[in-house]
Design a protein around this motif. Sequence first.
Motif, short mmCIF file in Angstrom:
data_model
loop_
_atom_site.label_atom_id
_atom_site.label_comp_id
_atom_site.label_asym_id
_atom_site.label_seq_id
_atom_site.Cartn_x
_atom_site.Cartn_y
_atom_site.Cartn_z
N PRO A 57 57.54 32.01 49.11
CA PRO A 57 57.52 30.74 48.39
C PRO A 57 57.63 30.96 46.88
CG PRO A 57 55.31 31.32 49.05
CD PRO A 57 56.21 32.39 49.61
N ARG A 58 58.33 30.08 46.23
CA ARG A 58 58.47 30.16 44.78
C ARG A 58 58.30 28.76 44.19
NH1 ARG A 58 60.91 34.83 42.82
NH2 ARG A 58 61.68 36.25 44.41
N LEU A 59 57.69 28.72 43.02
CA LEU A 59 57.60 27.45 42.32
C LEU A 59 58.97 27.07 41.78
CD1 LEU A 59 54.32 27.75 40.27
CD2 LEU A 59 54.77 26.31 42.23
N PRO A 60 59.33 25.80 41.86
CA PRO A 60 60.62 25.39 41.32
C PRO A 60 60.63 25.49 39.81
CG PRO A 60 59.32 23.48 41.93
CD PRO A 60 58.55 24.69 42.40
N HIS A 61 61.75 25.92 39.23
CA HIS A 61 61.87 25.94 37.78
C HIS A 61 62.04 24.51 37.28
CE1 HIS A 61 61.94 30.20 37.68
NE2 HIS A 61 63.12 30.32 38.28
N GLU A 390 62.14 16.33 38.19
CA GLU A 390 61.06 17.31 38.10
C GLU A 390 61.01 18.20 39.33
OE1 GLU A 390 59.37 17.84 35.53
OE2 GLU A 390 59.38 16.03 34.31
N ALA A 391 61.19 17.62 40.49
CA ALA A 391 61.17 18.34 41.75
C ALA A 391 61.89 17.46 42.77
CB ALA A 391 59.75 18.66 42.19
N GLN A 392 61.95 17.93 44.00
CA GLN A 392 62.63 17.16 45.03
C GLN A 392 61.95 15.81 45.23
OE1 GLN A 392 62.99 19.19 48.74
NE2 GLN A 392 64.01 17.50 49.78
N GLY A 393 62.67 14.73 44.94
CA GLY A 393 62.12 13.39 45.11
C GLY A 393 61.17 12.95 44.02
N ILE A 394 61.05 13.70 42.93
CA ILE A 394 60.13 13.38 41.84
C ILE A 394 60.91 13.37 40.53
CG2 ILE A 394 58.04 14.03 40.60
CD1 ILE A 394 57.07 15.41 43.11
N VAL A 395 60.77 12.30 39.76
CA VAL A 395 61.46 12.20 38.48
C VAL A 395 60.47 11.74 37.42
CG1 VAL A 395 63.70 11.67 39.52
CG2 VAL A 395 62.17 9.80 38.88
N SER A 396 60.76 12.12 36.18
CA SER A 396 60.04 11.60 35.02
C SER A 396 60.96 10.64 34.28
CB SER A 396 59.61 12.73 34.09
OG SER A 396 58.54 13.46 34.64
N VAL A 397 60.39 9.51 33.89
CA VAL A 397 61.14 8.51 33.13
C VAL A 397 60.59 8.50 31.71
CG1 VAL A 397 61.83 6.09 32.96
CG2 VAL A 397 61.48 7.13 35.21
#
Length: 604
Positions: A57-61, A390-397
């Motif tokens: 497992p790796r943290l997403p960049h 930010e990640a799969q299915g996650i965004v910052s506005v």
Amino acid sequence: MADRGRSSDGRYPPGRYPPGPGQRMEPPQLPPPEWADSADGHRWTTTWKAPPTSAQPRLPHEQRQPWQTPPWGVAAAPPDAATRAVGAVRLPGVAPADPAQTSGGMRPAGAIRPTGAIRPTGAMRTTGAMRAADAHAPANAGTAAGPATASGATRTAKPIAPGTGKARVVIPIVVLSLIALGLAGVLYLWATTTLFQHTPGALLIDVGEVLGLLSGYGVVILVALMARLPPLEKAVGSDRLARWHAWGGRIVISVVSGHVVFTILGFAVTARKNAVSETITLETTFPDILMATVAWGLLLMVAAFSMRAARRRVAYETWYYAHLYTYLAIALAFSHQFANGGAFAESYRARVAWSVLYTVVGSLLLWYRVITPIRSARRHQFTVQSVRPEAQGIVSVLIAGREFDHLRAEPGQFFRWRFLTRELWWQSHPYSLSAMPQPNLMRITVKARGDHSGSLAHLKPGTRIVAEGPYGAFTPSLTGRRVLFIAGGVGITPIRAMFAALPKRMSGGITLLYRASHPRDVVFSRELNAIADDRDAALHYLIGSRRELGYDPLDAEHLQRTVPGLHRYEAYVCGPTGMTQAAVESLVAAGVPRRRIHHESFDL
């Protein structure tokens, strides 16, 4: 000087780094994963032991986007900055890290050691040279730059106030006491205006009368609880108000139904008729009874949509707009109370007081839910600046505007956002700030869980917004105790803002446990690492399902092992309802008093 690779409980199991005298360290079966944003030139490694067949497992960049770095962004040091390698973990059989990649690196004081699939048990504690937390201070490229330090000069959020935390307990009790006082007043009105008779029919009618009064009082209190009144939102908290509203709604529906049943039975017994024929008589001969019946039906419909089984199957938008029929039901039933209520027929002062109660609550509702958001939108000019994955299915506005400092938002609070697009203008949703607001910039981070949240990834820059807030009492206070944050999934959004807001004088007294089912669900790793480094905080990534781990990392035993002296902490928990409830119970079992546990659910 801190020992490198030390676990949070200070013990070194056999075969782990560092070995004891005469011990031989077993070579790792897999190379250690990298836990940092490579774009910043840092490598953060941990000891790692896992079966060769398991996936690494790796943290997403967290990829850089072509928008201007906001003040809370973590900037990379310039190439000629004075940097040094600090505490890189080295394992036999693993090539040492490239010095160019470990320059300015972060020193973990405890290793995350998965022993099955993924088993993080140690602290990720950073004490290196990098200093960046919610304030961006770029170094001069022409000089030997020092670390970027967190500065309070650009912070515009309301500072964290010192306190003992007693207000969080006392104020809700005061609010409930005022509601109970009003309830006593309603019972007094009924007792002083009712001519008690001892016939069976009259007794049933009297019971129906008092239940009707309690229903009329109950619905207006339910509306007041969800009118988004700033004093209530700040003192009690939206989560607690929502729970009170749901609990009170069940009671009010039961009381209204009791009012209908007892009144019909009372008149039927008095007239010596059956209940069906008496119901027809009441509907056709008494004024405003038909409107009251429609109001009762609307309330039953709202109750049906609010049932837990139905709530899981309907969209948030359907549930939300079904609740709007409550206002129509209240309006239809109001005239029925004056036309058929014996208490109001006997007392002019009662009619005036009841009218004032409804008028005040209705005016507050109109002011804070309609007029205030429009005024705020005109003043602050909320617009979408950009959207960042930010990640799969996650965004910052990123939200631009002006005079955000006048909003006095605190870390941990949220706004209700209405994005003025063709598809979204008719609904508002609550999303927490994921960073300390700046005078002209705010950030929210959203996980796609439905049509509305999923569509935010497609917002275009320049989209206008109407925002209501700030709301919420889930904010940190300085009580003099150490602080423990527990975040689950997207619950990291308010926790991340709170994590960065604590003052530097609390260095060494802050711990963050970040729970996620899979590394791909982790967001803000680069920012959290830098904040932990700046605050000398312990940062634990607890990654993996309980089935994979073989245990619950948030049970009382593992919490006490991960956070020594847990009973002396002030705890803040945010995440899905199930995780939040389990974490709260574990904290209580570990000796943390409930008054020192503050939590918020993300099942809105």
